[in-house]
Design an enzyme around this catalytic site. Sequence first.
Site, mmCIF file in Angstrom:
data_model
loop_
_atom_site.group_PDB
_atom_site.id
_atom_site.type_symbol
_atom_site.label_atom_id
_atom_site.label_comp_id
_atom_site.label_asym_id
_atom_site.label_seq_id
_atom_site.Cartn_x
_atom_site.Cartn_y
_atom_site.Cartn_z
ATOM 1 N N ASP A 407 -1.568 -16.881 -8.132
ATOM 2 C CA ASP A 407 -0.871 -15.887 -8.935
ATOM 3 C C ASP A 407 -1.864 -15.190 -9.864
ATOM 4 O O ASP A 407 -2.698 -15.845 -10.501
ATOM 5 C CB ASP A 407 0.218 -16.599 -9.745
ATOM 6 C CG ASP A 407 1.020 -15.660 -10.611
ATOM 7 O OD1 ASP A 407 1.712 -14.797 -10.055
ATOM 8 O OD2 ASP A 407 0.947 -15.792 -11.848
ATOM 9 N N GLU A 443 -3.356 -13.019 -5.164
ATOM 10 C CA GLU A 443 -2.619 -11.871 -5.656
ATOM 11 C C GLU A 443 -3.667 -11.064 -6.422
ATOM 12 O O GLU A 443 -4.032 -11.432 -7.543
ATOM 13 C CB GLU A 443 -1.472 -12.293 -6.576
ATOM 14 C CG GLU A 443 -0.644 -11.104 -7.044
ATOM 15 C CD GLU A 443 0.475 -11.511 -7.994
ATOM 16 O OE1 GLU A 443 1.531 -10.852 -7.961
ATOM 17 O OE2 GLU A 443 0.289 -12.478 -8.767
#
Length: 773
Positions: A407, A443
């Site tokens: 993330d 990401e």
Amino acid sequence: MARAPEHDAARARQRDRRAGRGAAAPSGPPRAAAPPAPRAAPGEAPRVWPGSPDPLGARYGTGPDGVEGTGFAVWAGEAEGVELCLFDEAGAETRLWLPECTDGVRHGFVPGIRPGQAYGFRAHGRWDPWTGARFNPAKLLLDPRARAVDGDFAATGPDGLPPASWYGHARDWPDREVADTVRDNRDSAPDLPRSIVVADPADPLVPDAERPGTAWADTVLYELHVRGFTMRHPDVPEALRGTYAGLAHPAVIEHLTGLGVTAVELLPVQQFAHEEHLVRRGLRNLWGYNTIGFFAPHAAYCSSGSRGEQVTEFRRMVRALHAAGLEVILDVVYNHTAEGGECGPTLSLRGLGNRAYYHLGDDRRRYDDHTGCGNTLDAGNPVALRLITDSLRYWVERMGVDGFRFDLASALTRTGGEPDMAAPFLAALAQDPVLRRVKLIAEPWDTGPDGYRAGAFPPGWSEWNDRFRDTVRDFWRGARPGLADVGYRLSGSSDLYDWGGRRPAASVNFVTAHDGFTLRDLVSYDHKHNEANGEDNRDGTDDNRSWNHGAEGESDDPAITALRTRQIRNLLATLLLAPGTPMLVAGDEMGRTQGGNNNAYCQDDATSWVDWSLLAQPRWRGVRDLTARLIALRREHPALRADAFFTGLPADPGGALRDLAWFTPDGREMTDEDWAAPAGTLAVFLSGADVARHDARGRRLTGAGFLLVLHAGETATGFTLPGPPWAAGYEPVLDTSREFTLAGDAPADPLPAGEETTVPPRSLLLLRAAPRA
């Protein structure tokens, strides 16, 4: 050694501010010249032997002379002392000083301590927020390396908020501007979850030879939430719903294998906490992007207990998924922690070494926030970097997982403030003999300056490709992106990833993700509807690139419903037939809806839970069957899962066909002028005979060639099928204008090459090339 001038200046500022409040508010008791004597438990206090600084954490085993017990070691390089706090079943606390300090690691061995023991730490040291020092021994601290955590981070105090004792500072101080500088001396132990001693398994969960080991080019990801995926499954026993055991249930695994996906990508399963603003509104963090325990499986997802049982249950889940041929990818949050900014709770890292673990601003009292969550973990600091890499290795070697999706990965590459693609974090993973062999997905952005780094991560990494998402959404909703952009997305996004030996699989293609509209909502809503989140619909993106097709929300109009379903088929087919690594979101294949909520992170209810009853409806059962058939087609035909970027040339010198070619609706190959036109209709021929793929012995993988035609126009159009040398004719395989395409239809009649065929409005055709004479 004299204190630095900036330290003295900071203390002077602190005194001045306190004097301005009109009352002397001491930050805590004066520092003692030596640590106070440990608090004795009833009876004889446990002995503490020196132990070892390695490994960090709590490690059960045998000490000197084969004595059974547990070694404890925690990095607290700037602390003046660390107490180990042991709790019995009644919650009574025994405090023991860790007697040794080696290279900043406080450590000791306590005989007789066995698995299941609850514990925590208290760190003594300076309270000086202006220099970043926030030690407060009144606060019980979770072990950053605890293998299990017992207790709920959604607990509330009498005011309905998280207990005030969690905060190292005076949260309720009248002058809010300086509240974070006033130390709170209330004991947090009665309110805080505990770390739990867990015995390490004797061996890794699975040898490498027993892992599925799916090649990147063959991978199909399926993003799911452990709780949300199983809470409403009718065949999962109620006691197992929402748990690791529920995900391992045969009925759940049967759905996954029936679809043909090769890997599940689990939303965060490391121990996480619930944010104060959610608790204040009576909500909970469902998604889990608020980690506080990097080694501990989230306890609430365990059906059998929270004193170490979560470790066993998670491992059994992984074993069951592996036995079904499914890899396990974890969505991990190392970019920030649940401690938030300077006004957040003190739960672990802040109290052990604030200045080592977090990026602090030029004003050392404040945090650099590149995550939107109040703090950013400093992965460039060796202490924080070791915490991250040790955690990753643990999940691979002891818990059996096969890879990670990071993330806000750009935040982990920030060293001097800017993202750096040669950062210590990336270098550490590239050389690590364990981590460099697993699947790594970035990401590729964060919320800070210059944080968007799509296409920039080094070889060995795959990345979420949001440009694929945006382009495909725009094309099918009629926004007319440029043809060149569509062409790049349909051929593996070589404009982003064709460098350094990277391959099309580096592009993780997706149309939807956990964050945003579901696929059904994408074709049913023009606007987000997040009122239930309690933020006046301000949260969640406004850039949805969605289209409601004439009515906002659910509709009884048959024409609208039929067009929406066709668009779902178009989006699924585009995703699953494009080179790269496709990622589906759980429930999209059966019409899951969130009622237009595009940020359902705090909706732990039917809004977010997969509704399995949808499969009883022919409409959604047909979409599920289409999804499975598309994945099967991808698996069966090398031309649909390219392992190298297309060149527009024969795969071998002297080959008969180029590996791909682009065509206009009149059947001629596209020119540079054609690429400048807005996208409305586009066709690509993929050669199965000249695809650049080989088996393990180096033999070329060959198969059928395909013509893929995409038409986003609102009226039908004619399309002239390319003739020799491309094909002698074409067999229709897929027509998304037909409701039950690929779900038991009779074979369609062959179409001769060189003739015009009709492409229905807003539809995708997949045609298999007949062999050339």
